[in-house]
Design an enzyme around this catalytic site. Structure first.
Site, short mmCIF file in Angstrom:
data_model
loop_
_atom_site.label_atom_id
_atom_site.label_comp_id
_atom_site.label_asym_id
_atom_site.label_seq_id
_atom_site.Cartn_x
_atom_site.Cartn_y
_atom_site.Cartn_z
CG HIS A 67 6.26 10.13 15.16
ND1 HIS A 67 6.36 9.25 13.99
CD2 HIS A 67 7.51 10.24 14.91
CE1 HIS A 67 7.31 9.09 13.55
NE2 HIS A 67 7.91 9.31 14.35
CB CYS A 125 10.85 13.01 14.25
SG CYS A 125 11.04 11.28 14.17
#
Ligand code: A2P
Length: 340
Positions: A245, A132
């Protein structure tokens, strides 16, 4: 009529699996039959996708010759076994785990960056979805890399707990509630308390002192950019955020690029939304801007005052969507459109 496909989703009851089902629905992916797969404990549960209910089946008993494409997000050990069985049965696997990412005969794909490499899926019938943190970093850096080249990337990540699955989301929320109510907490998923804290450790430590999560960003960047020479220096940190994130990125480019030029390039690049006003709140944050959105958000674009060819960026994205489920489905869309 548009061709439709039989799709299995391995880990359909997990954090990423649930997002895969909802994005397949949202994007109207051409599904004929859908096979949601999970452990025997979940067999018989119903999931909803494209207006129909589909029964979850036990992965261990599934006949993969029934599916043309398999979207895997149930962890590395599950992929190690079942992706091979699926690929052997003729089901093209798109795997969200780290298990196959470094294999030279398995393409590792970010659709905005290296879609051409999907063609190599025929070697093993498996395509890997990157980490990710790598995905959002490379979406943001691709336009700069193409325009002026990049010698070195320095990056610190601020990673949400959803990247560790549903149990980690529960750990953050229950620790937070218990602490606010003056109760003791359980520490199970992470090595230290995550509520009201940050943990500078993701995945296992390596001999060189970096963690595996950090080294994934090095290996995967080199593989996806097809550039063994690009240098990457990551620090990966877990923060008490549920979704999204964030990354503070500093790049040293081969030739100088100004902040204005970089902003112009980023603003017209696919998959990117620039939010960069130099005023209070004029930047993207994981919860407010990124969660439940597809784009990778870029903010705080500024020239490095300590380095002639340095540029700073703040990059935020929904780790479950672009960092996992969405990227997987974008790969699947190209696969069915061009190759199946
Ligand atoms: P289950 O819900 O039946 O345990 P998360 O990453 O959010 O923790 O989700 C992990 C996913 O992987 C879930 O769908 C989980 O199914 C699935 N999974 C975990 N272990 C197995 C297993 N041994 N066999 C099949 N599916 C598994």
């Amino acid at each position: 009529m548009k061709k439709k496909f039989d799709i299995c989703v391995v880990g359909a009851t997990g954090a990423v699996g649930e997002a895969i089902l909802s994005i397949l629905d949202e994007r109207n992916f051409p599904i004929d039959n859908l096979y949601p797969l999970a452990s025997a404990n979940s067999a018989g549960k119903k999931v909803l996708c494209q207006g129909k209910q589909w029964a979850v089946q036990d992965l261990a008993k599934f006949d993969f010759s029934k599916a043309q494409v398999g979207l895997f997000s149930a962890g590395g050990s599950i992929s190690a076994k079942y992706a091979l069985i699926a690929a052997e049965a003729g089901c093209v696997v798109i795997d969200n785990t780290a298990h196959f990412r470094r294999d030279v005969d398995i393409p590792l794909i970010v659709p905005e960056v290296n879609p051409h490499a999907i063609a190599k899926y025929t070697q093993r019938n498996i395509i890997a979805n990157p980490n990710c943190s790598t995905i959002q970093m490379l979406v943001a850096l691709k336009p700069i890399y193409d325009a002026v080249g990049i010698n070195r990337i320095n990056v610190a990540t601020y990673q949400a707990v959803s990247g560790s699955g549903k149990e980690a989301i529960n750990e953050l929320t229950s620790q937070t509630m218990n602490l606010l109510n003056g109760r003791d907490i359980d520490i199970e998923v992470y090595p230290k308390q995550i509520a009201f804290n940050v943990i500078p450790h993701i995945d296992v430590f390596q001999d060189n002192g970096y963690t595996k999560e950090e080294m994934k960003m090095v290996w995967e960047t080199q593989k996806i950019f097809e550039d063994e020479a690009i240098l990457v220096n990551p620090s990966a940190v877990r923060v008490p955020v549920i979704y999204g994130h964030s990354e503070a990125i500093n790049v040293e480019t081969k030739t100088k690029i100004t902040a204005v030029e970089a902003t112009q390039l980023l603003a017209k690049a696919p998959g990117i939304k620039v939010i960069d006003k130099r005023e209070d709140g004029g930047y993207a944050t994981p919860f407010v801007e990124a969660t439940n959105h597809d784009e990778t958000f870029v903010s705080r674009i500024r020239e490095d005052i300590s380095c002639e060819k340095g540029l700073n960026l703040w990059v935020v994205s929904d780790n479950i969507r672009k960092g996992a489920a969405l990227n997987t489905i974008q790969i699947a869309e190209i696969l069915i459109e061009k190759y199946l």
